[in-house]
Design an enzyme around this catalytic site. Structure first.
Site, PDB file in Angstrom:
ATOM      1  N   CYS A   2       0.960  -1.263  -0.064  1.00  0.00           N
ATOM      2  CA  CYS A   2       0.113  -0.026  -0.147  1.00  0.00           C
ATOM      3  C   CYS A   2       0.754   1.166  -0.025  1.00  0.00           C
ATOM      4  CB  CYS A   2      -1.004   0.200   1.169  1.00  0.00           C
ATOM      5  SG  CYS A   2      -1.831  -1.386   1.584  1.00  0.00           S
ATOM      6  N   ARG A  27       4.620   0.566  -6.176  1.00  0.00           N
ATOM      7  CA  ARG A  27       4.450  -0.345  -4.990  1.00  0.00           C
ATOM      8  C   ARG A  27       3.319  -1.345  -5.498  1.00  0.00           C
ATOM      9  NH1 ARG A  27       6.569   2.233  -0.390  1.00  0.00           N
ATOM     10  NH2 ARG A  27       4.975   1.319   0.952  1.00  0.00           N
ATOM     11  N   TRP A  74      -2.849  -2.248  -1.507  1.00  0.00           N
ATOM     12  CA  TRP A  74      -2.367  -3.582  -1.952  1.00  0.00           C
ATOM     13  C   TRP A  74      -3.108  -4.474  -1.079  1.00  0.00           C
ATOM     14  CZ3 TRP A  74       1.358  -4.931  -5.622  1.00  0.00           C
ATOM     15  CH2 TRP A  74       2.005  -6.419  -5.466  1.00  0.00           C
ATOM     16  N   ASN A 100      -1.087   1.284   6.009  1.00  0.00           N
ATOM     17  CA  ASN A 100      -0.205   0.445   5.135  1.00  0.00           C
ATOM     18  C   ASN A 100       0.115  -0.755   6.511  1.00  0.00           C
ATOM     19  OD1 ASN A 100       1.259  -0.984   3.552  1.00  0.00           O
ATOM     20  ND2 ASN A 100       2.803   0.546   3.716  1.00  0.00           N
ATOM     21  N   GLY A 101      -0.150  -1.958   5.882  1.00  0.00           N
ATOM     22  CA  GLY A 101       0.373  -2.919   7.186  1.00  0.00           C
ATOM     23  C   GLY A 101      -0.623  -3.944   7.219  1.00  0.00           C
ATOM     24  N   GLU A 489      19.705 -20.406 -11.587  1.00  0.00           N
ATOM     25  CA  GLU A 489      19.319 -19.233 -11.261  1.00  0.00           C
ATOM     26  C   GLU A 489      20.493 -18.101 -11.649  1.00  0.00           C
ATOM     27  OE1 GLU A 489      16.812 -17.712 -11.250  1.00  0.00           O
ATOM     28  OE2 GLU A 489      16.960 -15.821 -10.633  1.00  0.00           O
ATOM     29  N   LYS A 493      20.428 -15.085 -14.138  1.00  0.00           N
ATOM     30  CA  LYS A 493      20.504 -13.662 -13.710  1.00  0.00           C
ATOM     31  C   LYS A 493      21.694 -12.970 -14.810  1.00  0.00           C
ATOM     32  CE  LYS A 493      17.709 -12.537 -11.952  1.00  0.00           C
ATOM     33  NZ  LYS A 493      16.759 -13.674 -12.040  1.00  0.00           N
ATOM     34  N   GLU A 496      20.528 -12.539 -18.467  1.00  0.00           N
ATOM     35  CA  GLU A 496      19.327 -11.800 -18.917  1.00  0.00           C
ATOM     36  C   GLU A 496      19.651 -10.152 -18.542  1.00  0.00           C
ATOM     37  OE1 GLU A 496      15.563 -11.956 -16.735  1.00  0.00           O
ATOM     38  OE2 GLU A 496      16.488 -12.742 -14.738  1.00  0.00           O
ATOM     39  N   HIS A 512      29.947 -35.206 -18.436  1.00  0.00           N
ATOM     40  CA  HIS A 512      29.138 -36.049 -19.553  1.00  0.00           C
ATOM     41  C   HIS A 512      29.203 -34.883 -20.603  1.00  0.00           C
ATOM     42  CE1 HIS A 512      28.501 -39.325 -16.979  1.00  0.00           C
ATOM     43  NE2 HIS A 512      28.170 -38.311 -16.132  1.00  0.00           N
ATOM     44  N   LYS A 611       8.900  -7.608 -17.911  1.00  0.00           N
ATOM     45  CA  LYS A 611       8.824  -8.056 -16.300  1.00  0.00           C
ATOM     46  C   LYS A 611       7.798  -9.122 -16.122  1.00  0.00           C
ATOM     47  CE  LYS A 611       9.351  -8.104 -12.154  1.00  0.00           C
ATOM     48  NZ  LYS A 611      10.603  -8.747 -11.529  1.00  0.00           N
TER      49      LYS A 611
END
Ligand code: AGP
Length: 616
Positions: A2, A27, A74, A100-101, A489, A493, A496, A512, A611
Site C-alpha cells: 500500500c 509499489r 495492495w 499500510n500494513g 538461477e 541472472k 538476462e 558428460h 517484467k
C-alpha cells in the site's frame, strides 16, 4: 504494498494527493482513494482500479479542502473493491483512516467492536482501526485538543501487527494524526504546509526536509509543525534531515537501479513473508489464504510444480524441500510444456503454480489445464488479486512488495521462503515432523533475514570479481543438490542482465559434456555448499582447475578447502542445507548485477525482456 500520501497547508489538497499517489504506483495496488477536510466536514472519494479511475470519479464528484489523506491499496484482507478501498470511516463518518500494513488481531477486535454496536462496511483489517479510534475517543468530550491523538494511541496499544497510519477527523479538523510500526511513514516540511508519505520520492518534488517516524511513534501534523510522542504519550524529540537525492534516483531509494535496491530489500522482504505466518510462541505455521484442509493435504499423493523462468528455479528447490520434509513425490514442469502435453493428474495431485507477477500467460494456462484435469491448484504469488491468484483454489502471497527490476531477485528468495514453510507444514500434517523438529526448522528460518544481511556484505567482493570477468563471453554455473537450481538461477541472472551466454548445470554432469568447454577464458561458478555432496563438489573444482579453468566459488564462510582451490570465493554465512539456497543466490545476484553495470547494460529493463510475459 500500500501507499499513503497526505497534505496539510493553504492549498487544495487533492492535487497533491493524486500526484503523490501516482509516485507510489510502483509499489503495486488494486484500488485508490482520498479524503479531505473542508470547513470541518470530511469528504471521501475512493474506488477499485487504477488512479485514473479515481480521477474520473473526482471529475464527476470533486471534493475539496486543504487537509487530505490518500491511499493506494495492495489488498491483504478482502478482495479489491470500492468498499474495501481506503480511506475507511468510523460509524459517525467523522473519523477516516488510511493504513499500510497488517493488523493481525483484527478479527478479535472486530468481534468486540461489533458486540459494542459498531457496524462494518468492509472486510478489511483497516476499518477496525477507524471504529476503535471512535471507541477510544472520550465520550462527549470529543473535540478537545489532544483527544484524537490519545484515542489513536490507545487504539494502537490494542493492535498487533504492522502499520503506517494517517487519520483525519472532524473532531479536530486542523491536523493529521500519523503513526508508524513496521511500515514506513515520512513527514515532509514545506513553507506553511506539510506532507506525509510512505516513501521519500513521493514528496521530494515539494521538499527535501523530512522526518522519518520510527517504530512505536505517533505524531500530530499541522501545516507548520510536527509533534511526536511514543504510545505512552511521552514527547519524542526528532531531528529533520535533508535529502540530497534527485527525484529520479530517489525512486530507487538512493540505489543506482531497482535491481540493486531489490537485492538489498531481501532481508525485509523475507521478514514480511514470514510475518503473521509463524506464531512465535508455538512456532505453528499458518497460511490464511491456503484454503487446503488437513484432510485435503492428507490426500495429496503427488505434487506438480509449474512455473517459468526464475519461478521455475524456485520450483526445483521446492521439489527437493517437499520430498525431504513431506516425502510426497514431486516434479517440476515448465508451464508451457505442462499445459500442452495432456498431463496425467487427478484429484489427489496438488499443482503448485509459482509466479511473481501472477500474470504469466503460460503459467495461467497451466493452472487452467490442471483445474480442468481435476487437480487442486495453489499459487505462490507476489501480486494480490492477480489472474493466477484468482484462478487458483488457494494462494500464498510472498508479500515481497512490488518488484520493479525485470530480473527477479526478492521474489525468488521469498518464493523459497514460502516453499520451505509449506514443505514443513505438509510434513507436520503427515506426521513426519515433530513439534520440536518443526520448532528447530522455523528457528533456522527466522535467522535467515539477518544472515542474508551478512551475505550482502559480499557486495564489494562481487563488484571486484565482476571487474575481472565482465568481458567474458561465456560462463558455466554448476551445483549439486539444492545448489543445482541456484546454479541455473545464477546463470539466468547473468544472461538476462549482461547478455553473456551462461549455462547452469548439475555439477555431476560436467564430465558428460561441459568439461569440454573448460578453458582459461570461461569463468566457472561453483556452488560449493556444505552438505552431503560437499566432497564431490570439491572434486569438480579440482577437475576444472586441472584443465586450466577459472573457478569462482560460492562457499560457506571460513571454508579453507575451497579458498585454497578456487580462484575467487564469495562467502555466505553458515545455515542449514535446506535454507542454503536462499543465501547462496545473493552473491550471484550481485555478481550478475555488477557485470551488467560494467558492460553498460540497461539493468532494470534488459533488451527484449518484459517484467511479466503475459503472452504465450
Ligand atoms: C526472471 O529474472 C525473469 N524476469 C523471468 O524468468 C521470470 O521469472 C519469468 O518470466 C516468470 O515470471 P513470473 O514469476 O512473474 O511468472
Amino acid at each position: 504494498m500500500c501507499g499513503i500520501f497526505g497534505y496539510i497547508g493553504n492549498k487544495e489538497a487533492v492535487p497533491f494527493l493524486i500526484e503523490g499517489l501516482k509516485k507510489l504506483e510502483y509499489r503495486g495496488y488494486d484500488s485508490a482513494g482520498v479524503a479531505t477536510l473542508n470547513k470541518n466536514k470530511i469528504f471521501v472519494s475512493k474506488r477499485a482500479g487504477k488512479i485514473a479511475a479515481l480521477e474520473e470519479l473526482l471529475q464527476q464528484k470533486p471534493i475539496s479542502g486543504q487537509i487530505g489523506i490518500g491511499h493506494t491499496r495492495w489488498a491483504t484482507h478482502g478482495k479489491p473493491s470500492d468498499v474495501n478501498s481506503h480511506p475507511h470511516e468510523d460509524c459517525s463518518g467523522k473519523i477516516v483512516v488510511v493504513h499500510n500494513g497488517i493488523i493481525e488481531n483484527y478479527l478479535e477486535l472486530r468481534r468486540i467492536l461489533s458486540d459494542n454496536g459498531h457496524k462494518f462496511t468492509s472486510v478489511t483489517d483497516t476499518e477496525v482501526l477507524a471504529h476503535l479510534i471512535e471507541e477510544n475517543l472520550p465520550a462527549g468530550k470529543a473535540g478537545f485538543n489532544g483527544d484524537l491523538l490519545q484515542a489513536v494511541a490507545k487504539t494502537l496499544n490494542l493492535v498487533r501487527g504492522s502499520y503506517a497510519l494517517a487519520v483525519i477527523s472532524e473532531h479536530e479538523p486542523n491536523k493529521i494524526i500519523v503513526a508508524r510500526h513496521g511500515s514506513p511513514l515520512i513527514i515532509g516540511f514545506g513553507s506553511n504546509e506539510c506532507y506525509l508519505s510512505s516513501d521519500i520520492p513521493a514528496m521530494l518534488k515539494y521538499t527535501a526536509e523530512i522526518i522519518k517516524l520510527d517504530n512505536g511513534e505517533i505524531g500530530e501534523v499541522t501545516k507548520d509543525q510536527l509533534k511526536v510522542f511514543d504510545l505512552a504519550g511521552n514527547a519524542v524529540s526528532k531531528n529533520s534531515e535533508l535529502i540530497s537525492w534527485d527525484p529520479e534516483s530517489a525512486e530507487k531509494g538512493g540505489y543506482s537501479h531497482f535491481m540493486l535496491k531489490e537485492i538489498h530489500e531481501q532481508p525485509n522482504a523475507i521478514r514480511k513473508t514470514i510475518e503473521g505466518r509463524i506464531s512465535a510462541e508455538s512456532h505453528k505455521i499458518h497460511f490464511d489464504e491456503l484454503n487446503l484442509s488437513d484432510e485435503e493435504i492428507g490426500k495429496v499423493n503427488r505434487i506438480v510444480f509449474t512455473a517459468c523462468g526464475t519461478s521455475w528455479h524456485a520450483a526445483l528447490v521446492g521439489e527437493y524441500l517437499f520430498e525431504q520434509f513431506a516425502r510426497i513425490p514431486s516434479e517440476v514442469e515448465y508451464a508451457a510444456e505442462f499445459r500442452y502435453r495432456h498431463p496425467i493428474i487427478d484429484e489427489n495431485t496438488l499443482v503448485i503454480a509459482i509466479t511473481q507477477s501472477g500474470e504469466t500467460a503460460d503459467t495461467l494456462g497451466a493452472v487452467w489445464e490442471a483445474k480442468a484435469q481435476g487437480a487442486k491448484v495453489i499459487a505462490i504469488c507476489n501480486v494480490m488479486g492477480s489472474s493466477i491468484a484468482r484462478e487458483s483454489h488457494g494462494v500464498v502471497y510472498t508479500n515481497a512488495g512490488p518488484e520493479i527490476g525485470v530480473a527477479s531477485t526478492k521474489a525468488f528468495t521469498t518464493q523459497l521462503t514460502v516453499l520451505y514453510l509449506l514443505a514443513i507444514l505438509f510434513g507436520k500434517r503427515k506426521g513426519l515432523i515433530s513439534e520440536s523438529e518443526s520448532a528447530k526448522l522455523i528457528a533456522d528460518l527466522i535467522e535467515i533475514p539477518s544472515k542474508l544481511e551478512e551475505a550482502l556484505y559480499q557486495e564489494n567482493e562481487a563488484e571486484r570479481i565482476a571487474e575481472k570477468f565482465h568481458k567474458a563471453t561465456n560462463a558455466l554455473y554448476m551445483g549439486r543438490g539444492k545448489g543445482f537450481p541456484i546454479a541455473l538461477e545464477g546463470a539466468l541472472k547473468l544472461k538476462e542482465v549482461s547478455y553473456i551466454h551462461a549455462e547452469g548445470y548439475p555439477a555431476a554432469e560436467m564430465k558428460h559434456g561441459p568439461i569440454a568447454l573448460i578453458d582459461k577464458n570461461m569463468p566457472v561458478v561453483v556452488l560449493a555448499l556444505a552438505g552431503r555432496r560437499y566432497e564431490k563438489i570439491l572434486g569438480n573444482i579440482e577437475e576444472v582447475k586441472a584443465r586450466g579453468g577459472i573457478v569462482i566459488a560460492v562457499a560457506s564462510e571460513k571454508d579453507q578447502a575451497i579458498t585454497e582451490k578456487a580462484d575467487e570465493v564469495l562467502c555466505i554465512p553458515k545455515t542449514s542445507e535446506a535454507l542454503s539456497p536462499i543465501l547462496a543466490v545473493v552473491p550471484l545476484q550481485l555478481l550478475a548485477y555488477y557485470i551488467a553495470v560494467k558492460r553498460g547494460c540497461h539493468v532494470d529493463q534488459p533488451r527484449n525482456l518484459a517484467k511479466s510475459v503475459t503472452v504465450e
